[in-house]
Design a protein around this motif. Sequence first.
Motif, PDB file in Angstrom:
ATOM      1  N   ILE A 141     -41.757  49.295  59.857  1.00 16.01           N
ATOM      2  CA  ILE A 141     -41.099  48.232  59.098  1.00 16.01           C
ATOM      3  C   ILE A 141     -41.266  48.523  57.607  1.00 16.01           C
ATOM      4  N   SER A 142     -40.459  47.864  56.804  1.00 16.43           N
ATOM      5  CA  SER A 142     -40.561  48.030  55.354  1.00 16.43           C
ATOM      6  C   SER A 142     -41.618  47.079  54.799  1.00 16.43           C
ATOM      7  N   LEU A 143     -42.077  47.363  53.599  1.00 19.53           N
ATOM      8  CA  LEU A 143     -43.031  46.470  52.943  1.00 19.53           C
ATOM      9  C   LEU A 143     -42.390  45.101  52.705  1.00 19.53           C
TER      10      LEU A 143
ATOM     11  N   ASP B 157     -42.149  37.781  55.056  1.00 21.91           N
ATOM     12  CA  ASP B 157     -41.790  36.621  55.869  1.00 21.91           C
ATOM     13  C   ASP B 157     -41.898  37.015  57.335  1.00 21.91           C
ATOM     14  N   THR B 158     -41.798  36.030  58.212  1.00 20.13           N
ATOM     15  CA  THR B 158     -41.741  36.335  59.632  1.00 20.13           C
ATOM     16  C   THR B 158     -40.511  37.201  59.853  1.00 20.13           C
ATOM     17  N   CYS B 159     -40.673  38.245  60.624  1.00 15.60           N
ATOM     18  CA  CYS B 159     -39.620  39.254  60.770  1.00 15.60           C
ATOM     19  C   CYS B 159     -39.240  39.371  62.240  1.00 15.60           C
ATOM     20  N   GLU B 160     -37.958  39.242  62.532  1.00 17.00           N
ATOM     21  CA  GLU B 160     -37.488  39.407  63.903  1.00 17.00           C
ATOM     22  C   GLU B 160     -36.705  40.707  64.003  1.00 17.00           C
ATOM     23  N   LYS B 161     -37.015  41.491  65.021  1.00 17.22           N
ATOM     24  CA  LYS B 161     -36.371  42.788  65.229  1.00 17.22           C
ATOM     25  C   LYS B 161     -35.940  42.912  66.687  1.00 17.22           C
ATOM     26  N   THR B 162     -34.868  43.642  66.896  1.00 18.08           N
ATOM     27  CA  THR B 162     -34.438  43.985  68.249  1.00 18.08           C
ATOM     28  C   THR B 162     -34.850  45.422  68.511  1.00 18.08           C
ATOM     29  N   LEU B 163     -35.602  45.623  69.579  1.00 16.34           N
ATOM     30  CA  LEU B 163     -36.068  46.960  69.943  1.00 16.34           C
ATOM     31  C   LEU B 163     -35.418  47.398  71.240  1.00 16.34           C
ATOM     32  N   LYS B 164     -35.123  48.670  71.316  1.00 16.03           N
ATOM     33  CA  LYS B 164     -34.612  49.240  72.567  1.00 16.03           C
ATOM     34  C   LYS B 164     -35.789  49.971  73.210  1.00 16.03           C
ATOM     35  N   ILE B 165     -36.165  49.538  74.403  1.00 17.27           N
ATOM     36  CA  ILE B 165     -37.294  50.171  75.089  1.00 17.27           C
ATOM     37  C   ILE B 165     -36.828  50.728  76.430  1.00 17.27           C
TER      38      ILE B 165
ATOM     39  N   VAL C 171     -35.122  44.173  73.548  1.00 15.00           N
ATOM     40  CA  VAL C 171     -36.038  43.032  73.490  1.00 15.00           C
ATOM     41  C   VAL C 171     -36.144  42.563  72.043  1.00 15.00           C
ATOM     42  N   GLU C 172     -36.291  41.258  71.905  1.00 14.15           N
ATOM     43  CA  GLU C 172     -36.468  40.652  70.585  1.00 14.15           C
ATOM     44  C   GLU C 172     -37.961  40.452  70.357  1.00 14.15           C
ATOM     45  N   VAL C 173     -38.453  40.958  69.227  1.00 12.85           N
ATOM     46  CA  VAL C 173     -39.859  40.752  68.883  1.00 12.85           C
ATOM     47  C   VAL C 173     -39.933  40.047  67.535  1.00 12.85           C
ATOM     48  N   LYS C 174     -40.972  39.264  67.383  1.00 13.26           N
ATOM     49  CA  LYS C 174     -41.187  38.508  66.148  1.00 13.26           C
ATOM     50  C   LYS C 174     -42.515  38.971  65.552  1.00 13.26           C
ATOM     51  N   LEU C 175     -42.459  39.432  64.304  1.00 14.33           N
ATOM     52  CA  LEU C 175     -43.660  39.900  63.613  1.00 14.33           C
ATOM     53  C   LEU C 175     -44.093  38.851  62.593  1.00 14.33           C
TER      54      LEU C 175
END
Length: 170
Positions: A10-12, A17-25, A35-39
Amino acid sequence: NRNIRIAMEISLEDTLDTCEKTLKITTPAGMEQNVEVKLPKGAQTGMIMRYPGLGDNTFEELPRGELMVEIHVREHPQFKRAGPNLGFDIEINSIEAILGSSTEITTLSGKTIKVTIPAGTQYGTQMRIAGHGTFHTQSAIQGDLFVTVLIKTPTNLTAEQKAMLKQINE
């Protein structure tokens, strides 16, 4: 069902803020899924986020495994991170250091702020700007921005300019 472990960069800026990303696994059974992950705010390199029920699902009669995401925060070209605090270098010339000056900088969040350089500032002086860093992990407490002053010394002065500086020095 097994756990799936992946690395994610991820970028700095994503740590602000809370960051939501879609990952391909890809599951151990070879099935691809998004899958959607929340950081959390303030995510740091080396953190492992666990997402129950997003891992392998080969055996439907068994509980699904976990997805474990190891976070890596990319280096930033201008800001250096130290926990929730950020470091930023600004260059001024020796006259600005002697007489004092002001300059504008853009923070990681994109906000422009004015930084006042007091007269007589020395090389390596650090100024703290409260509340312009990133965040403590999973907290609303924001770190600070530490601006380090670097003084550029001119290298190609004319003979006349050198004579004027010698005169001032005397």
